[in-house]
Design a protein around this motif. Structure first.
Motif, mmCIF file in Angstrom:
data_model
loop_
_atom_site.group_PDB
_atom_site.id
_atom_site.type_symbol
_atom_site.label_atom_id
_atom_site.label_comp_id
_atom_site.label_asym_id
_atom_site.label_seq_id
_atom_site.Cartn_x
_atom_site.Cartn_y
_atom_site.Cartn_z
ATOM 1 N N ARG A 71 1.024 -1.081 0.116
ATOM 2 C CA ARG A 71 -0.074 -0.046 0.018
ATOM 3 C C ARG A 71 0.824 1.350 0.014
ATOM 4 O O ARG A 71 1.745 1.341 0.778
ATOM 5 N N GLN A 72 0.758 2.169 -0.865
ATOM 6 C CA GLN A 72 1.427 3.224 -0.996
ATOM 7 C C GLN A 72 0.945 4.480 -0.083
ATOM 8 O O GLN A 72 -0.230 4.600 -0.254
ATOM 9 N N ALA A 73 1.749 4.814 0.666
ATOM 10 C CA ALA A 73 1.360 5.861 1.456
ATOM 11 C C ALA A 73 1.493 7.441 0.907
ATOM 12 O O ALA A 73 2.217 7.352 -0.033
ATOM 13 N N ALA A 74 0.486 8.259 1.336
ATOM 14 C CA ALA A 74 0.564 9.644 0.731
ATOM 15 C C ALA A 74 1.882 10.064 1.013
ATOM 16 O O ALA A 74 2.357 10.117 2.050
ATOM 17 N N PRO A 75 2.654 10.932 0.112
ATOM 18 C CA PRO A 75 3.649 11.536 0.392
ATOM 19 C C PRO A 75 3.611 12.625 1.466
ATOM 20 O O PRO A 75 2.602 13.134 1.695
ATOM 21 N N SER A 76 4.540 12.701 2.181
ATOM 22 C CA SER A 76 4.724 13.769 3.270
ATOM 23 C C SER A 76 4.759 15.326 2.605
ATOM 24 O O SER A 76 5.191 15.242 1.270
ATOM 25 N N PRO A 77 4.487 16.258 3.150
ATOM 26 C CA PRO A 77 4.601 17.614 2.652
ATOM 27 C C PRO A 77 6.028 17.984 2.194
ATOM 28 O O PRO A 77 6.309 18.707 1.167
ATOM 29 N N TYR A 78 6.787 17.548 2.699
ATOM 30 C CA TYR A 78 8.288 17.821 2.522
ATOM 31 C C TYR A 78 8.897 16.905 1.320
ATOM 32 O O TYR A 78 9.809 17.192 0.664
ATOM 33 N N GLU A 79 8.440 15.643 1.319
ATOM 34 C CA GLU A 79 8.517 14.836 0.187
ATOM 35 C C GLU A 79 7.910 15.452 -0.921
ATOM 36 O O GLU A 79 8.798 15.483 -2.246
ATOM 37 N N ALA A 80 6.950 15.941 -1.067
ATOM 38 C CA ALA A 80 6.367 16.671 -2.184
ATOM 39 C C ALA A 80 7.040 17.852 -2.546
ATOM 40 O O ALA A 80 7.329 18.173 -3.836
ATOM 41 N N PHE A 81 7.582 18.757 -1.588
ATOM 42 C CA PHE A 81 8.413 19.710 -1.979
ATOM 43 C C PHE A 81 9.509 19.232 -2.642
ATOM 44 O O PHE A 81 9.883 19.995 -3.666
ATOM 45 N N ARG A 82 10.314 18.357 -2.177
ATOM 46 C CA ARG A 82 11.512 17.973 -2.915
ATOM 47 C C ARG A 82 11.041 17.529 -4.106
ATOM 48 O O ARG A 82 11.826 17.579 -5.408
ATOM 49 N N SER A 83 10.076 16.667 -4.353
ATOM 50 C CA SER A 83 9.722 16.007 -5.636
ATOM 51 C C SER A 83 9.176 17.099 -6.663
ATOM 52 O O SER A 83 9.564 17.142 -7.731
ATOM 53 N N GLY A 84 8.660 18.167 -6.102
ATOM 54 C CA GLY A 84 8.174 19.246 -6.992
ATOM 55 C C GLY A 84 9.277 19.920 -7.525
ATOM 56 O O GLY A 84 9.432 20.449 -8.469
#
Length: 274
Positions: A71-84
């Motif tokens: 099950r894929q967990a939703a990315p954390s806000p900081y993970e989304a920032f780095r990915s973005g």
């Protein structure tokens, strides 16, 4: 009662005979000429409470490897920032904006600042200073009181400087929402610049110093303005000659009292930071 038992027995026996080949109660197939014993209703059954009888339990059906992924967990806000930010470097602007906006909504300072800079500079998006203003203003409202040694202090300081410049230059579509007339605009500009200057941003110190020394649409405080210009000049980089020019112009025009008081402000500043 005896007739009922006999009828039920005959019915069950007929079903068993009709199955070809027959299937026994333990789940195995039996030869066609074999007989299958059918227990009659009410016949005695000797078994314990936890005895499963002679029936073979159903074995679990094995699944091929990878049939059900983790099950894929939703990315954390900081993970989304780095990915973005990575997606932006790779030219995937739509994905970058989606992930940065998610991180910004969760309050990640770097994401809020990055979106502000994107719209301010037209970096991958259409230039929109009003939208940039809103991101910078949100950042300062949320984190403006944080100390200068936190990791996101540079983002906040940059936001303060940009807001101050917006008020100095005038921002159509925004100023009328927050101010009435040029006098209020200058006061707001000085407020944003002072907050950033207090955090050590030398560009804000220079802009604030220039405003105070000249008394441009605000009360003139020559000594205070010169003090900020001295600080800014000491921190200016080689490509920031505009700061040196502001300082040189002010020091040439200042009288002896202004210079003396400016250095007194400087001594107090340095003492507070020891």
């Amino acid at each position: 009662m005896r007739g009922t038992k006999a009828a039920l027995s005959i019915g069950l026996l007929a079903i068993a005979i009709g199955l070809s080949p027959a299937i026994s109660f333990d789940g195995t197939r039996t030869p066609g000429d074999a007989t299958v014993a059918v227990p009659l209703p009410g016949s005695p059954v000797n078994r314990s409470a936890d005895d499963l009888g002679s029936a073979t339990p159903l074995a679990p059906v094995p699944l091929p490897p990878g049939a059900i992924g983790p099950r894929q967990a939703a990315p954390s806000p900081y993970e989304a920032f780095r990915s973005g930010t990575q997606a932006l470097r790779q030219g995937r602007t739509d994905q970058a904006i989606a992930e940065l906006e998610y991180a910004a909504e969760q309050g990640v300072p770097g994401a809020i600042w990055k979106l502000g800079r994107m719209y301010a500079d037209g970096d991958g998006v259409a230039k929109d200073k009003a939208r940039a203003y809103e991101y910078f203003r949100r950042l300062t409202m949320m984190y403006g009181d944080d100390s200068s040694d936190v990791p996101h202090a540079r983002f906040v300081a940059n936001a303060f400087v940009t807001l101050g410049q917006y008020y100095l230059d005038g921002l159509p579509g925004v100023l009328y929402l927050f101010a009435e007339g040029a006098q209020q605009d200058a006061i707001q500009a000085a407020r944003w610049l002072r907050l950033s200057a207090e955090k050590g941003d030398h560009r804000a110190q220079a802009l604030l110093g220039e405003m105070l020394f000249r008394g441009d649409q605000i009360s003139r405080q020559a000594a205070r303005g010169l003090f900020w210009l001295i600080l800014a000049k000491d921190s200016a980089g080689p490509d920031e000659g505009w700061i040196t020019e502001m300082y040189s112009s002010a020091i040439a025009k200042a009288n002896e009292g202004d210079r003396t008081l400016a250095h007194k402000y400087l001594e107090d500043w340095l003492k507070r930071r020891q």
